[in-house]
Scaffold this active site. Structure first.
Site, PDB file in Angstrom:
ATOM      1  N   TYR A   1      11.670 -34.496 -19.659  1.00 27.88           N
ATOM      2  CA  TYR A   1      10.139 -34.711 -20.048  1.00 27.88           C
ATOM      3  C   TYR A   1      10.424 -34.162 -18.810  1.00 27.88           C
ATOM      4  O   TYR A   1      10.305 -35.235 -18.651  1.00 27.88           O
ATOM      5  CB  TYR A   1       9.158 -35.067 -20.836  1.00 27.88           C
ATOM      6  CG  TYR A   1       9.488 -37.235 -20.457  1.00 27.88           C
ATOM      7  CD1 TYR A   1       8.527 -37.651 -19.202  1.00 27.88           C
ATOM      8  CD2 TYR A   1      10.922 -37.490 -20.567  1.00 27.88           C
ATOM      9  CE1 TYR A   1       8.988 -38.412 -19.103  1.00 27.88           C
ATOM     10  CE2 TYR A   1      10.972 -38.871 -20.152  1.00 27.88           C
ATOM     11  CZ  TYR A   1      10.091 -39.693 -19.507  1.00 27.88           C
ATOM     12  OH  TYR A   1      10.715 -40.749 -18.804  1.00 27.88           O
TER      13      TYR A   1
ATOM     14  N   ARG B   1      -3.328  -0.945  -6.744  1.00 31.00           N
ATOM     15  CA  ARG B   1      -2.827  -2.000  -6.605  1.00 31.00           C
ATOM     16  C   ARG B   1      -3.412  -3.405  -7.680  1.00 31.00           C
ATOM     17  O   ARG B   1      -4.104  -3.283  -8.545  1.00 31.00           O
ATOM     18  CB  ARG B   1      -2.556  -3.228  -5.199  1.00 31.00           C
ATOM     19  CG  ARG B   1      -3.995  -3.904  -5.151  1.00 31.00           C
ATOM     20  CD  ARG B   1      -4.688  -4.836  -4.099  1.00 31.00           C
ATOM     21  NE  ARG B   1      -5.600  -4.159  -3.713  1.00 31.00           N
ATOM     22  CZ  ARG B   1      -6.773  -4.682  -3.030  1.00 31.00           C
ATOM     23  NH1 ARG B   1      -5.368  -4.502  -1.021  1.00 31.00           N
ATOM     24  NH2 ARG B   1      -7.542  -4.571  -2.684  1.00 31.00           N
TER      25      ARG B   1
ATOM     26  N   GLY C   1      10.244 -41.721 -10.126  1.00 31.76           N
ATOM     27  CA  GLY C   1       9.236 -42.047  -9.434  1.00 31.76           C
ATOM     28  C   GLY C   1       8.894 -41.024  -8.593  1.00 31.76           C
ATOM     29  O   GLY C   1       9.330 -41.678  -7.060  1.00 31.76           O
TER      30      GLY C   1
ATOM     31  N   GLU D   1      13.231 -44.401  -7.776  1.00 38.13           N
ATOM     32  CA  GLU D   1      12.283 -44.009  -7.111  1.00 38.13           C
ATOM     33  C   GLU D   1      12.157 -44.851  -5.695  1.00 38.13           C
ATOM     34  O   GLU D   1      11.760 -45.018  -4.724  1.00 38.13           O
ATOM     35  CB  GLU D   1      10.262 -44.549  -7.006  1.00 38.13           C
ATOM     36  CG  GLU D   1      10.898 -46.139  -7.835  1.00 38.13           C
ATOM     37  CD  GLU D   1       9.657 -46.787  -8.554  1.00 38.13           C
ATOM     38  OE1 GLU D   1       8.548 -45.915  -7.719  1.00 38.13           O
ATOM     39  OE2 GLU D   1       9.661 -47.959  -9.017  1.00 38.13           O
TER      40      GLU D   1
ATOM     41  N   CYS E   1       7.981 -39.622 -13.655  1.00 39.08           N
ATOM     42  CA  CYS E   1       6.547 -39.621 -13.864  1.00 39.08           C
ATOM     43  C   CYS E   1       5.534 -39.623 -12.545  1.00 39.08           C
ATOM     44  O   CYS E   1       4.025 -40.256 -12.373  1.00 39.08           O
ATOM     45  CB  CYS E   1       6.340 -40.425 -14.305  1.00 39.08           C
ATOM     46  SG  CYS E   1       7.156 -41.962 -12.794  1.00 39.08           S
TER      47      CYS E   1
ATOM     48  N   SER F   1      13.146 -42.763 -14.951  1.00 38.59           N
ATOM     49  CA  SER F   1      11.942 -41.423 -14.699  1.00 38.59           C
ATOM     50  C   SER F   1      12.428 -41.486 -13.108  1.00 38.59           C
ATOM     51  O   SER F   1      11.905 -42.401 -12.488  1.00 38.59           O
ATOM     52  CB  SER F   1      10.723 -42.291 -15.244  1.00 38.59           C
ATOM     53  OG  SER F   1       9.672 -41.754 -15.041  1.00 38.59           O
TER      54      SER F   1
ATOM     55  N   LYS G   1       0.520  -0.814   0.226  1.00 35.29           N
ATOM     56  CA  LYS G   1      -0.057  -0.399   0.160  1.00 35.29           C
ATOM     57  C   LYS G   1       0.830   1.130   0.291  1.00 35.29           C
ATOM     58  O   LYS G   1       0.717   2.288  -0.630  1.00 35.29           O
ATOM     59  CB  LYS G   1      -0.832  -0.166   1.235  1.00 35.29           C
ATOM     60  CG  LYS G   1      -1.956   1.064   1.402  1.00 35.29           C
ATOM     61  CD  LYS G   1      -2.949   1.020   1.941  1.00 35.29           C
ATOM     62  CE  LYS G   1      -4.047  -0.560   2.410  1.00 35.29           C
ATOM     63  NZ  LYS G   1      -4.337  -0.354   3.911  1.00 35.29           N
TER      64      LYS G   1
ATOM     65  N   HIS H   1      -5.924 -41.032  -0.717  1.00 38.64           N
ATOM     66  CA  HIS H   1      -6.335 -41.737  -2.445  1.00 38.64           C
ATOM     67  C   HIS H   1      -7.750 -40.693  -3.326  1.00 38.64           C
ATOM     68  O   HIS H   1      -8.017 -40.631  -4.425  1.00 38.64           O
ATOM     69  CB  HIS H   1      -7.297 -42.992  -1.998  1.00 38.64           C
ATOM     70  CG  HIS H   1      -7.380 -43.849  -2.458  1.00 38.64           C
ATOM     71  ND1 HIS H   1      -8.797 -43.255  -3.707  1.00 38.64           N
ATOM     72  CD2 HIS H   1      -6.747 -44.739  -3.546  1.00 38.64           C
ATOM     73  CE1 HIS H   1      -8.479 -45.044  -4.150  1.00 38.64           C
ATOM     74  NE2 HIS H   1      -7.350 -44.851  -4.494  1.00 38.64           N
TER      75      HIS H   1
ATOM     76  N   MET I   1      -4.526  -5.019  10.627  1.00 46.74           N
ATOM     77  CA  MET I   1      -5.045  -4.565  11.192  1.00 46.74           C
ATOM     78  C   MET I   1      -5.798  -2.986  10.227  1.00 46.74           C
ATOM     79  O   MET I   1      -5.087  -3.250   9.335  1.00 46.74           O
ATOM     80  CB  MET I   1      -4.170  -3.564  12.403  1.00 46.74           C
ATOM     81  CG  MET I   1      -5.179  -2.548  13.597  1.00 46.74           C
ATOM     82  SD  MET I   1      -4.268  -1.003  14.105  1.00 46.74           S
ATOM     83  CE  MET I   1      -4.739  -0.003  13.336  1.00 46.74           C
TER      84      MET I   1
ATOM     85  N   GLY J   1      -6.113 -10.062   8.303  1.00 45.50           N
ATOM     86  CA  GLY J   1      -6.163 -10.398   9.602  1.00 45.50           C
ATOM     87  C   GLY J   1      -5.174  -9.008  10.066  1.00 45.50           C
ATOM     88  O   GLY J   1      -4.817  -9.165  11.282  1.00 45.50           O
TER      89      GLY J   1
ATOM     90  N   ARG K   1      -3.250   3.083   8.737  1.00 45.24           N
ATOM     91  CA  ARG K   1      -3.751   1.794   7.646  1.00 45.24           C
ATOM     92  C   ARG K   1      -2.401   1.187   7.882  1.00 45.24           C
ATOM     93  O   ARG K   1      -1.273   1.338   7.468  1.00 45.24           O
ATOM     94  CB  ARG K   1      -3.741   2.603   6.292  1.00 45.24           C
ATOM     95  CG  ARG K   1      -4.664   4.529   6.099  1.00 45.24           C
ATOM     96  CD  ARG K   1      -4.440   4.400   4.710  1.00 45.24           C
ATOM     97  NE  ARG K   1      -5.216   3.308   3.431  1.00 45.24           N
ATOM     98  CZ  ARG K   1      -5.065   3.567   2.692  1.00 45.24           C
ATOM     99  NH1 ARG K   1      -4.271   5.411   1.772  1.00 45.24           N
ATOM    100  NH2 ARG K   1      -5.605   3.290   1.966  1.00 45.24           N
TER     101      ARG K   1
ATOM    102  N   ASP L   1       7.151 -42.383  -4.909  1.00 50.44           N
ATOM    103  CA  ASP L   1       7.497 -42.946  -3.888  1.00 50.44           C
ATOM    104  C   ASP L   1       9.139 -42.770  -3.232  1.00 50.44           C
ATOM    105  O   ASP L   1       9.793 -43.640  -2.673  1.00 50.44           O
ATOM    106  CB  ASP L   1       8.309 -44.653  -4.630  1.00 50.44           C
ATOM    107  CG  ASP L   1       6.647 -45.489  -4.404  1.00 50.44           C
ATOM    108  OD1 ASP L   1       6.260 -45.567  -3.253  1.00 50.44           O
ATOM    109  OD2 ASP L   1       6.923 -46.151  -5.220  1.00 50.44           O
TER     110      ASP L   1
HETATM  111  P1  ADP Z   1      -8.108  -1.322   3.379  1.00 50.17           P
HETATM  112  O1  ADP Z   1      -6.494  -2.532   3.078  1.00 50.17           O
HETATM  113  O2  ADP Z   1      -8.538  -3.184   4.121  1.00 50.17           O
HETATM  114  O3  ADP Z   1      -8.309  -1.349   2.388  1.00 50.17           O
HETATM  115  P2  ADP Z   1      -7.580   1.085   3.188  1.00 50.17           P
HETATM  116  O4  ADP Z   1      -6.202   1.568   4.297  1.00 50.17           O
HETATM  117  O5  ADP Z   1      -7.427   1.031   2.229  1.00 50.17           O
HETATM  118  O6  ADP Z   1      -7.920  -0.746   4.004  1.00 50.17           O
HETATM  119  O7  ADP Z   1      -8.872   1.900   3.591  1.00 50.17           O
HETATM  120  C1  ADP Z   1     -10.176   1.601   4.619  1.00 50.17           C
HETATM  121  C2  ADP Z   1     -10.727   2.195   4.152  1.00 50.17           C
HETATM  122  O8  ADP Z   1     -10.513   3.587   4.503  1.00 50.17           O
HETATM  123  C3  ADP Z   1     -10.579   2.496   2.347  1.00 50.17           C
HETATM  124  O9  ADP Z   1     -11.676   2.699   1.358  1.00 50.17           O
HETATM  125  C4  ADP Z   1      -9.545   3.512   2.035  1.00 50.17           C
HETATM  126  O10 ADP Z   1     -10.284   4.318   0.928  1.00 50.17           O
HETATM  127  C5  ADP Z   1     -10.056   4.966   3.026  1.00 50.17           C
HETATM  128  N1  ADP Z   1      -9.014   5.760   3.870  1.00 50.17           N
HETATM  129  C6  ADP Z   1      -7.627   5.048   3.385  1.00 50.17           C
HETATM  130  N2  ADP Z   1      -7.416   6.418   4.254  1.00 50.17           N
HETATM  131  C7  ADP Z   1      -8.117   7.498   4.015  1.00 50.17           C
HETATM  132  C8  ADP Z   1      -8.196   9.185   3.767  1.00 50.17           C
HETATM  133  N3  ADP Z   1      -7.069   9.603   4.224  1.00 50.17           N
HETATM  134  N4  ADP Z   1      -8.840  10.185   3.672  1.00 50.17           N
HETATM  135  C9  ADP Z   1      -9.922   8.674   3.164  1.00 50.17           C
HETATM  136  N5  ADP Z   1     -10.075   8.019   3.179  1.00 50.17           N
HETATM  137  C10 ADP Z   1      -9.460   6.724   3.810  1.00 50.17           C
HETATM  138 MG    MG Z   2      -8.172  -0.268   0.515  1.00 49.50          MG
HETATM  139 MG    MG Z   3       6.715 -47.163  -6.984  1.00 51.42          MG
END
Ligand code: ADP
Ligand code: MG
Ligand code: MG
Length: 909
Positions: free
Chosen positions: A879, A345, A794, A773, A859, A792, A30, A463, A110, A108, A99, A797
């Site tokens: 191959y 991205r 295997g 093998e 193989c 070949s 990001k 299996h 933050m 997962g 962010r 095994d």
């Molecule tokens: P994620 O990785 O979950 O996409 P983001 O960091 O992109 O999290 O942010 C979550 C939401 O908050 C997104 O919709 C993003 O566009 C918005 N956002 C993040 N920073 C700002 C900012 N400085 N001003 C306005 N909206 C923001």
């Molecule tokens: Mg985002």
């Molecule tokens: Mg065998």
């Protein structure tokens, strides 16, 4: 590497103007892309990125690394002076978002905290900034308390949501958050702060710099959160990368109907179509657009709502796509008619879209042919040939259980619980789903007649999974929510009971199981491959043809298939196989008409009896080979002589013992069963995997391999006389010593010569070789190569014996092994380079050292795994051989391996 400024210690913070897209490792994806966009001149709010190194330093010591606090302060000051505002100032506050963002985007981590810097005073300042819009200011403040509480301090999110719902309800039926007025929001805010105090134990922090410190620290810590760790393990991402933290000046999409927030893709991520695709939500902030709080608009609708911003957005999308040379996804916000880009991205896409986009971009001249080929994922290619559940149907269907996506494709059929029923009903043309706890080789006949396979136990290499993938049958395995109750001929899952004969639908793409017949859609590519003219007009087919053609010219590795029957051989050839790398002969000993002869062979007490049995098997096997040689005319066919232990061709010991005992009790004549039982007992082995099988069986059972060689050669002569060109390779399995192979050849070659002589036929290609093998064979490859024309690998095994893991049992401990990182990956899926791979490399080098002409192939199942194919390319095999359904995958992977040496993809942004 830590970048060190000679005076000040490591550089822990980069302003957006200092970074670029290549710095993902240090700035996270990001942050790196925010920097890239800033420097491209796109309209990105200013900000800075705290590096992943700062995160790792924090996690290592449990405290802020030396100098980081001052750095943050310094960069905050710079941001403040750029914006002409101070963080959280009462009069005219600067607000920021905090962010997380690691090198790879992952769940997962933050969640983002928006509006940081608001407190009881700066909320007034925010209102003033927005022309006295107190409602907007209060709305932003309540969002901040809610997000900060939930995300930074772990206050349960429902507590806030329930409260918000109460307020909405009070406004009347169907009221939305936008219906709350200033007075409501003020009261709501008080309640939110109470909730905060009750859960956290202290007042909501009013000091903006304190807010920032807590938020940054929470991002650091989230790297080690449970979900993030699990995800990394699943996706083989290193724990040592850390996450960066982006601090970004806020812009506001919740300032009225001329503001809003949205997400956009430069092309449709599901179909690949070149249309702008996305969602927009007016008068909303951040995640609102994906959170489903209100119905979003389609991106095109923004064109009517705010043509100027839409035009700007389209332009930014084009710029980004050209700049990155790939489909991008974009987050944006419009504040009072002004467009801001908040993230980009390279966008995720379906396997289907991936091919269409790569093809279009090639046509558009955005990428060259090599680059385009590297854009598509060989691992996902097989998916394109499989039927899918119709998207609309899938969206509204509720699954009753979830298992592993063991073999791709969707399937509908009636539930059956035994392989015999599956075979019987399948042969009648009835679609069936075979439901078992696990499957065994005894179920094979029923499995191949099923539309799909569903097991409640076993992993992706059980299996069931291996057979299903090999046969191209959709499968869901290890759906442990399913409880099978054989006596009542039903299974239950999540409170639903499904009986024998009822319809279920399984989705091998994601492991979902549904009751009933969901509507499926045939794959366009499969239709086109079969010759359907209209399907051949589709872009997906054009993409496929062009890319596979290029792949074939770019690759060095040849691709063969593992095929045991003429039908499989034809299928493989249609998919571009250049021969058979493994033709197993086991099935030639099965089937009703052969059982008697096979038993006679096993029971024979004299050479004559044995020869008689061979004489019966010989013509049957010869016909099998004729079909295969015809199907593979002109291409090499490696036939493996019989490999499994003989007792596999006899009935199961326990059931037979029961039958004999019961029969005796009832006074029946069971002398024949008793005879078989004695033999089964005799052949019983404590460890059949390591028992009398492979070359050992060939040595002990004199005449067995000779019969097979005779059948092969007679078939080859016959096909040759028809005008064909059979290319024969005879492979002796499980060789561990040079002598085993030498003596077998000494015994068998005269048999072959005699037939060729008496038939007066010269074959264009006849080679003798062995599977490598067992580890000893790999280690003594130099000696073995002196008496072999080909090796070949295997690898099934070789992996079993290399690790001492039984492939059939690894499911019981594999996940624990992966969890504790005792294994880098499942070695039965991808070749274990340092161990098994090293054996292969050594055997290849030493084998070729002793015999320059030695042909090398693989193989094992690994022959269809892209990462393993790359390894085979690297160690110079001639191959790879894989399941017919993975031939295209292997062709593509082989080309990608060859191109990867030369080209560096732009993909990695
Ligand atoms: P994620 O990785 O979950 O996409 P983001 O960091 O992109 O999290 O942010 C979550 C939401 O908050 C997104 O919709 C993003 O566009 C918005 N956002 C993040 N920073 C700002 C900012 N400085 N001003 C306005 N909206 C923001
Ligand atoms: Mg985002
Ligand atoms: Mg065998």
């Amino acid at each position: 590497m830590v970048t060190v400024d000679p005076k000040a210690g490591p550089k822990y913070i980069y302003r957006f103007t200092e970074g670029n897209a290549q710095m993902r490792e240090l700035l996270g994806g990001k942050g790196a892309n925010l920097a890239e966009m800033t420097n491209m001149g796109l309209h990105v709010p200013p900000g800075f990125t705290v590096t992943t190194e700062a995160c790792m330093a924090y996690l290592a010591s449990g405290k802020w690394p030396e100098g980081l606090e001052e750095d943050v302060e310094q960069h905050l000051r710079a941001l403040e002076s750029e914006m002409g505002k101070r963080l959280g100032e009462a009069d005219d506050p600067l607000l920021v978002s905090v962010r997380s963002g690691a090198k790879f985007s992952m769940p997962g981590m933050m969640d983002t905290v928006l509006n940081l810097g608001l407190n009881d005073e700066s909320v007034q300042g925010l209102a003033k900034q927005s022309g006295g819009d107190m409602r907007f200011a209060l709305d932003s403040y309540r969002r901040f308390v809610q997000m900060f509480g939930k995300i930074v301090m772990d206050v349960p999110s429902e507590t806030f949501e329930i409260k918000l719902d109460e307020y909405k309800k009070r406004k009347g039926q169907g009221a939305q958050d936008t219906d709350l007025d200033s007075a409501d929001l003020e009261a709501l805010l008080r309640d939110f702060r109470t909730i905060y105090r009750e859960h956290v134990g202290v007042e909501f922090p009013q000091e903006p710099r304190e807010q920032l410190r807590l938020a940054v620290e929470a991002v650091f810590k989230s790297w080690n959160g449970r979900r993030a760790r699990d995800y990394r393990r699943q996706n083989k991402i290193s724990d040592d990368l850390g996450t960066a933290v982006n601090v970004v000046a806020m812009v506001f999409g919740n300032r009225g109907m001329d503001s809003g927030t949205g997400v956009a893709f430069t092309r449709d991520p599901a179909t690949g179509e070149r249309i702008s695709y996305g969602d927009y939500l007016p008068n909303a902030q951040g995640e609102d657009v994906v959170a489903g709080i209100r119905n979003t608009l389609r991106l095109q609708e923004l064109a009517d709502l705010d043509p100027k911003s839409y035009g700007e957005l389209r332009q930014a999308m084009d710029t980004l796509e050209r700049h990155y040379g790939d489909m991008c996804d974009i987050e944006f916000t419009i504040e009072k008619g002004k467009l801001w880009i908040l993230q980009t991205r390279v966008g995720k896409r379906t396997a289907f879209a991936e091919w269409v986009i790569a093809y279009d971009m090639l046509e558009e001249g955005l990428v060259n042919e090599d680059e385009a080929l590297l854009r598509v994922d060989a691992n996902r290619l097989e998916q394109l040939f499989k039927p899918v559940i119709k998207a609309e149907v899938k969206a509204s269907a509720r699954s009753i259980a979830k298992g592993l996506n063991a073999s791709p494709g969707a399937a509908v059929g009636r539930v059956v619980f035994s392989a015999d029923e599956a075979e019987e009903q399948g042969q009648r043309g009835e679609p069936v789903i075979l439901v078992r706890r696990e499957t065994t080789p005894d179920d094979y006949h029923g499995m191949i007649r099923s539309q799909g396979i569903l097991t409640s136990a076993g992993g992706t290499n059980s299996h069931a999974a291996v057979v299903a993938r090999g046969e191209g049958i959709p499968a869901v395995c290890g759906a442990d929510g399913i409880k099978i109750d054989l006596p009542s001929r039903s299974f239950s899952a999540n409170g639903t009971t499904v009986g024998d004969g009822e319809f279920v639908t399984i989705d091998g793409f994601d492991g979902a199981v549904y009751v009933g017949r969901l509507e499926l859609e045939e794959s366009k590519l499969e239709r086109a491959r079969r010759g359907d003219e209209s399907a051949r007009k589709e872009r997906i087919w054009k993409a496929f043809e062009r890319f596979m053609g290029h792949a074939d010219s770019a690759r060095r590795l040849r691709v063969r298939a593992n095929a045991d029957t003429p039908e499989q051989a034809r299928n493989a050839r249609e998919r571009g196989a250049e021969g058979i790398g493994l033709c197993r002969t086991e099935h030639m000993f099965l089937g009703e008409e052969r059982v008697a002869a096979v038993r006679q062979m096993i029971f024979a007490s004299t050479r004559e009896e044995e020869e008689e049995a061979y004489a019966q098997l010989l013509p049957l096997q010869r016909d099998d080979f004729v079909g295969i040689f015809r199907a593979m005319d002109g291409l090499p066919v490696t036939v493996r002589l019989l490999d499994p232990p003989l007792h596999e061709f006899l009935p199961d010991l326990t059931s037979l013992a029961v039958e004999v005992a019961l029969g005796k009790e009832r006074g029946k004549d069971v002398s024949e069963q008793e005879r078989v039982l004695t033999k089964v007992r005799e052949l019983h082995e404590a460890n059949p995997m390591l028992g009398l099988r492979g070359v050992r069986l060939g040595i002990v059972k004199v005449g067995l391999y000779a019969m097979q060689v005779r059948a092969i050669l007679e078939a080859a002569c016959l096909v040759q006389k028809e005008g064909g060109d059979p290319k024969v390779e005879i492979m002796i399995p499980l060789v561990a010593t040079r002598e085993e192979l030498r003596q077998m050849r000494e015994e068998l070659e005269p048999v072959a010569r005699e037939i060729l002589n008496s038939e007066g036929v010269k074959l264009s290609h006849l080679e003798w070789g062995t599977m490598i093998e067992v580890p000893r064979a790999a280690v003594t490859a130099r000696e073995i190569a002196e008496v072999a024309e080909f090796f070949s690998f295997g690898t099934n095994d070789l992996t079993q014996m290399g690790f001492g893991f039984s492939r059939d049992d690894i499911g019981k401990f594999l996940s624990m092994y992966e969890q504790r990182r005792l294994l880098p990956a499942n070695p039965f899926v991808t070749i274990d380079r340092p161990g098994v791979g090293r054996l292969m490399r050594m055997a290849s080098e030493e084998g070729r050292g002793a015999n320059k002409e030695l042909h090398l192939g693989i193989c094992g199942e690994h022959g269809g795994d892209p990462a393993s194919v790359a390894f085979c390319h690297e160690i110079g095999l001639d191959y790879v051989s894989c399941s017919p359904f993975r031939v295209e995958t292997a062709r593509l992977a082989a080309a990608q391996a060859a191109l990867a040496d030369a080209t560096t993809s732009k993909r990695d942004v």
